[in-house]
Design an enzyme around this catalytic site. Structure first.
Site, mmCIF file in Angstrom:
data_model
loop_
_atom_site.group_PDB
_atom_site.id
_atom_site.type_symbol
_atom_site.label_atom_id
_atom_site.label_comp_id
_atom_site.label_asym_id
_atom_site.label_seq_id
_atom_site.Cartn_x
_atom_site.Cartn_y
_atom_site.Cartn_z
ATOM 1 N N GLY A 109 45.748 35.183 46.076
ATOM 2 C CA GLY A 109 44.648 36.159 46.081
ATOM 3 C C GLY A 109 43.679 35.839 44.993
ATOM 4 O O GLY A 109 43.846 35.125 44.187
ATOM 5 N N HIS A 110 42.544 36.832 45.133
ATOM 6 C CA HIS A 110 41.394 36.479 44.422
ATOM 7 C C HIS A 110 41.676 37.165 43.011
ATOM 8 O O HIS A 110 42.526 38.015 42.973
ATOM 9 C CB HIS A 110 40.104 37.435 44.895
ATOM 10 C CG HIS A 110 40.491 38.842 45.071
ATOM 11 N ND1 HIS A 110 40.726 39.194 46.350
ATOM 12 C CD2 HIS A 110 40.217 39.762 44.334
ATOM 13 C CE1 HIS A 110 40.831 40.681 46.117
ATOM 14 N NE2 HIS A 110 40.690 40.928 45.053
ATOM 15 N N ASN A 111 41.021 36.297 41.965
ATOM 16 C CA ASN A 111 41.289 36.515 40.547
ATOM 17 C C ASN A 111 42.869 36.603 39.806
ATOM 18 O O ASN A 111 42.965 36.989 38.945
ATOM 19 C CB ASN A 111 40.949 38.099 40.488
ATOM 20 C CG ASN A 111 39.266 38.176 40.490
ATOM 21 O OD1 ASN A 111 38.819 38.443 41.371
ATOM 22 N ND2 ASN A 111 38.620 37.804 39.418
#
Length: 345
Positions: A234-236
């Site tokens: 996922g993001h980050n």
């Protein structure tokens, strides 16, 4: 090549005739003259000795009287090095295929190979000896480090950075938007993702795996990490160095996987959770809270592996415990016989 020459390549020592010619690495069932067969146990040894193999690859604890062998302290490493030496990949055709489309200002390094129907966006930098196979899509301002390999249908979105000697298998998508939306009454409003993905050197990412770009800043995968097929990052998310993640695992946004951690198949990591350095999550574990460094955990929610197995053992006894409880309830519901009254003599 001769067995003794191969032993030098893989870091082992020869037992028996070192002048035997070795041309391939094979399974015992398909072995013929010139084949080297790796032996894991006594069953493998018996099958290989009865095959047409010319030599064996053994650990220190195994021995063969029938065939010459390489004895290696690290059997799997020796196996990998033997395959690499005896079964080299076919070198690609260097240069840009006529059907490839390169945008303005693209820099292509010496020895790079760009295959059929590849699209490369403006300002991208393709390093030396990079191989980009058919139908890949490379966005604007992407950087790909030297000797990296992109298999067919890899997509890299704008602005992402790929290190050196990175391998991206077919269908991998690097830099798609993260799953982020804000609620506005009864509808959702998309949160723009304007960060990027950074993949460090010597990372390998499997078939149809997705690594989402950061909302802001970076999603980062550390040096030497290996990610299997069908994994969602996922993001980050921050993944440290030399992390191993097996197939069908999912890592939610802003989670951190520290150096040397191992995630087995179908593991789930909740957003903002940290998996400590050297920790292991067994297959199908779900980490809802931080995992301590070096811990071995399993279950959902993830517990220490010992505790999870203790609970599992107790659960398997539930039918027996239930039957005993039911019998006890039935016996308590039966009318009790009163002892006969004492009679006077």
């Amino acid at each position: 090549m001769k067995l003794r020459e191969l032993a030098e390549v893989v870091g082992g020592r020869v037992v028996g005739d070192g002048d035997v010619e070795i041309t391939s690495v094979s399974e015992s069932a398909r072995a013929s003259a010139g084949a080297l067969v790796m032996i894991r146990n006594k069953k493998d040894l018996a099958a290989a000795e009865a095959s047409g193999a010319s030599a064996l690859l053994l650990s220190e604890r195994m021995a063969s009287r029938a065939l010459p062998a390489i004895v290696a302290p690290n059997l799997r490493l020796a196996f990998a090095l033997a395959i690499r030496r005896l079964h080299p990949s076919t070198p690609p055709a260097v240069g840009v295929h006529p059907t490839a489309v390169l945008g303005a200002g693209v820099a292509v390094g010496r020895g790079a190979a760009i295959g059929p129907h590849v699209v490369v966006g403006d300002g991208a930098v393709i390093g030396e000896d990079v191989v980009i196979t058919a139908l890949c899509a490379i966005g604007k301002d992407v950087t790909i480090g030297a000797q990296s390999v992109l298999h067919p249908l890899v997509t890299i979105y704008d602005g992402c950075q790929i290190g050196r000697r990175v391998i991206l298998h077919a269908g991998a998508v690097i830099g798609g938007d993260g799953f982020g939306f804000a609620r506005d009454g009864d509808r959702y409003v998309k949160i723009p993702h304007v960060g990027r993905v950074v993949i460090e050197d010597d990372v390998e990412i499997g078939v149809n795996t997705a690594v989402d770009r950061a909302t802001l800043g970076e999603t980062r995968i550390g040096e030497g990490s290996k990610i299997d097929n069908l994994v969602q990052v996922g993001h980050n998310v921050t993944i440290g160095r030399h992390v191993v993640i097996a197939g069908m695992s999912g890592i939610a946004g802003s989670a951190t996987i520290e150096d040397g951690a191992v995630l087995a198949g179908n593991v789930g990591i909740v957003d903002h959770v940290t998996v400590g350095a050297g920790a292991t999550l067994m297959a199908r574990a779900a980490a809802h809270t931080d995992v301590p460094p070096g811990a071995v955990m399993s279950g959902s929610p993830a517990l220490s592996h010992r505790e999870d197995y203790k609970i599992l053992a107790m659960l398997r006894r539930l039918p027996e415990v239930f039957d005993r409880l039911l019998a006890l309830e039935r016996s308590s519901e039966r009318p009790q016989r009163r002892p006969p009254p004492d009679r006077a003599p």
